[in-house]
Design a protein around this motif. Structure first.
Motif, PDB file in Angstrom:
ATOM      1  N   PHE A 186       0.835  -1.190   0.000  1.00 13.08           N
ATOM      2  CA  PHE A 186       0.000   0.000   0.000  1.00 13.08           C
ATOM      3  C   PHE A 186       0.879   1.253   0.000  1.00 13.08           C
ATOM      4  N   GLU A 187       1.948   1.223   0.803  1.00 14.16           N
ATOM      5  CA  GLU A 187       2.843   2.378   0.901  1.00 14.16           C
ATOM      6  C   GLU A 187       3.549   2.645  -0.428  1.00 14.16           C
ATOM      7  N   THR A 188       4.068   1.576  -1.030  1.00 16.51           N
ATOM      8  CA  THR A 188       4.755   1.724  -2.312  1.00 16.51           C
ATOM      9  C   THR A 188       3.804   2.325  -3.338  1.00 16.51           C
ATOM     10  N   LEU A 192       4.138   5.793  -5.276  1.00 15.17           N
ATOM     11  CA  LEU A 192       4.113   5.783  -6.736  1.00 15.17           C
ATOM     12  C   LEU A 192       3.060   6.757  -7.243  1.00 15.17           C
ATOM     13  N   LYS A 193       1.897   6.688  -6.602  1.00 14.61           N
ATOM     14  CA  LYS A 193       0.793   7.563  -6.996  1.00 14.61           C
ATOM     15  C   LYS A 193       1.168   9.030  -6.770  1.00 14.61           C
ATOM     16  N   GLY A 194       1.841   9.248  -5.610  1.00 21.20           N
ATOM     17  CA  GLY A 194       2.275  10.607  -5.288  1.00 21.20           C
ATOM     18  C   GLY A 194       3.214  11.145  -6.368  1.00 21.20           C
ATOM     19  N   ALA A 195       4.143  10.281  -6.788  1.00 19.27           N
ATOM     20  CA  ALA A 195       5.103  10.672  -7.801  1.00 19.27           C
ATOM     21  C   ALA A 195       4.405  10.968  -9.127  1.00 19.27           C
ATOM     22  N   GLY A 203      -4.390  13.861 -13.999  1.00 23.61           N
ATOM     23  CA  GLY A 203      -4.399  12.911 -15.121  1.00 23.61           C
ATOM     24  C   GLY A 203      -3.812  11.568 -14.718  1.00 23.61           C
ATOM     25  N   ALA A 204      -3.058  11.565 -13.644  1.00 22.92           N
ATOM     26  CA  ALA A 204      -2.433  10.327 -13.170  1.00 22.92           C
ATOM     27  C   ALA A 204      -3.480   9.296 -12.770  1.00 22.92           C
ATOM     28  N   ASP A 210      -5.625   4.205  -7.639  1.00 21.84           N
ATOM     29  CA  ASP A 210      -5.560   4.848  -6.326  1.00 21.84           C
ATOM     30  C   ASP A 210      -5.021   3.813  -5.370  1.00 21.84           C
ATOM     31  N   GLN A 211      -4.178   4.261  -4.447  1.00 18.23           N
ATOM     32  CA  GLN A 211      -3.667   3.299  -3.476  1.00 18.23           C
ATOM     33  C   GLN A 211      -4.862   2.681  -2.774  1.00 18.23           C
TER      34      GLN A 211
END
Ligand SMILES: [Zn+2]
Length: 307
Positions: A186-188, A192-195, A203-204, A210-211
């Protein structure tokens, strides 16, 4: 006195003859009497014997009748016992079948209770994995199967043999499949989502789950690349590797989660999820995709996901 002498003589002779005759007749009479007595005795013996025989045969007949009656009664009793035995055996068999059925059901329930139901769950904006979810068994994927530069990728321990077989079968057909990414916590996923969000803004959302509902958090999803893409995901849909996966991945229990034009997510030709050989094969036969099927229908496959 010759005449007198002669008469006397004659008298003596006659008397003698008479006497002899008398003795003879007397003897004859004595003889007949004895014989008669003997005959009578013999007759008596014979009658006695006949009576004996008659009574014996009556007794025997009675005994035979009694024995027959006893045999008939025993035969009936035996038949009755045999019938009871057969009935008992049938009852026992039915009981054994019932026990088997119950233990089969218990076995199924036990197996089902030990099978993680998330493994066949469809994820959406309304149903997603808990942030605390971590697969029960994670195992390291063989380094040889990783894309260049990738380090330590984990996969669900029970699904890993299927992944290995898929990669080996592809290699036999001259296709190199490289694992870019497999289990993601979940953290990874959040990082990743944050990045992605920093880089691509809102658009991401169309290309990074979504985590909380990424299939990667399950440990049964994998992203593939091939050597000629150098570990990149872009362009995978145009590779021979992708064509090979579309034709063969179901044999090893893998399905394409997000096909071209799907209503749930962006097209991800590189992203494959393990759902078990049965479900993957049935989906292939039906020319359907995992997210097209009803969750209840999919859940029926859970018990045999690792069979
Ligand atoms: Zn993926």
């Amino acid at each position: 006195m010759p005449a007198k002498t002669h008469r006397t003589h004659t008298t003596v002779v006659l008397a003698s003859l008479l006497g002899l005759t008398t003795i003879g007749l007397g003897g004859l009479g004595y003889y007949s009497y004895n014989q008669h007595q003997q005959i009578l005795l013999l007759l008596e013996d014979r009658n006695y014997f006949l009576l004996e025989v008659a009574s014996s045969s009556d007794r025997l007949a009675t005994e035979i009748t009694q024995a027959s009656t006893t045999i008939s009664a025993l035969t009936l009793e035996r038949d009755d016992l045999l019938a009871k035995l057969t009935a008992e055996e049938a009852k026992n068999e039915a009981f054994a079948r019932q026990i088997n059925k119950i233990s089969g059901t218990v076995g199924r329930l036990d197996k089902l209770s030990k099978t993680d139901e998330e493994l066949l769950q469809k994820y959406s904006k309304v149903y997603f994995l808990s942030e605390h979810y971590v697969p029960a068994k994670l195992k390291l994927i063989d380094t040889d199967h990783l894309a260049p530069g990738r380090k330590e990728q984990y996969f669900h321990g029970d699904a890993l043999p299927y992944l290995n077989r898929l990669i080996a079968a592809a290699k036999d057909d001259g296709i190199d499949l490289d694992v870019v990414s497999a289990y993601r916590s979940f953290e990874t996923q959040a990082e990743l989502k944050g990045a992605y969000l920093q880089t691509y803004g809102s658009g991401a959302n169309t290309f990074s789950a979504d985590q909380g509902y990424s299939e990667h958090q399950l440990g049964t999803a994998v992203d593939f690349s091939t050597p000629n893409l150098g570990g990149a995901l872009d362009g995978f849909g145009k590779t021979e590797a992708y064509t090979w996966l579309r034709a063969n991945a179901h044999r090893y229990g893998f399905v394409l989660s997000y096909p071209e034009g799907n209503a749930y997510y962006v097209y991800e030709p590189w992203h494959w999820r393990f759902v078990g050989e049965d479900l993957a094969s049935d989906l292939k036969r039906a020319d359907a995709h995992f997210y097209d099927w009803d969750q209840r229908k999919i859940d029926e496959y859970l018990i045999k996901i690792f069979d």
